[in-house]
Write a protein that holds these residues in place. Sequence first.
Motif, PDB file in Angstrom:
ATOM      1  N   THR A   1      -2.091   0.635  -3.087  1.00 21.75           N
ATOM      2  CA  THR A   1      -3.400   0.766  -3.736  1.00 21.75           C
ATOM      3  C   THR A   1      -4.257  -0.462  -3.484  1.00 21.75           C
ATOM      4  OG1 THR A   1      -2.393   2.137  -5.443  1.00 21.75           O
ATOM      5  CG2 THR A   1      -4.540   1.167  -5.944  1.00 21.75           C
TER       6      THR A   1
ATOM      7  N   SER B   1      -7.857  -0.766  -1.394  1.00 23.84           N
ATOM      8  CA  SER B   1      -9.079  -1.186  -2.088  1.00 23.84           C
ATOM      9  C   SER B   1      -9.772  -2.364  -1.414  1.00 23.84           C
ATOM     10  CB  SER B   1      -8.759  -1.531  -3.541  1.00 23.84           C
ATOM     11  OG  SER B   1      -7.990  -2.715  -3.597  1.00 23.84           O
TER      12      SER B   1
ATOM     13  N   TYR C   1     -13.303  -1.912   0.133  1.00 24.14           N
ATOM     14  CA  TYR C   1     -14.369  -1.601  -0.822  1.00 24.14           C
ATOM     15  C   TYR C   1     -14.671  -2.784  -1.744  1.00 24.14           C
ATOM     16  CZ  TYR C   1     -13.033   2.994   0.769  1.00 24.14           C
ATOM     17  OH  TYR C   1     -12.731   4.058   1.564  1.00 24.14           O
TER      18      TYR C   1
END
Length: 126
Positions: free
Chosen positions: A71, A75, A78
């Motif tokens: 995860t 991420s 972004y």
Amino acid sequence: MENPALTKPAPPEDPVRIDGWIAPAIATVAAVILSYAALMVVLFAFMGPGDCDVHDGCSWGADTTLAVMGTAIRSIPYVTPLGLLVTWVLPWRSRWTAARRRATAFALLPHAVIAASLLPLLVFGS
């Protein structure tokens, strides 16, 4: 006639910080270097966790740690550019220093999560 007691004092000036570019520059260089390092760490972590076999899978701790790392690596494209953009766009005034530092920490947060996940991966993965 103006009453001196009713006039408001002038607000203090907020000077431009000459060193306002240092934190964004350091964060940008660190983010580029740490992004490549984090990608390599996560790819190596997914390649071979300890005693995982096809039927039983990995332990709960290794699976959870790999999920957190996955995860975090997803991420980075972004979160990091958004945080770096905020650090560069904020005005270089003294009152924006704390916000700039928070945006810098936000930009490097996924990298910190990956680094912090290495120890649980070593403990649960073997």
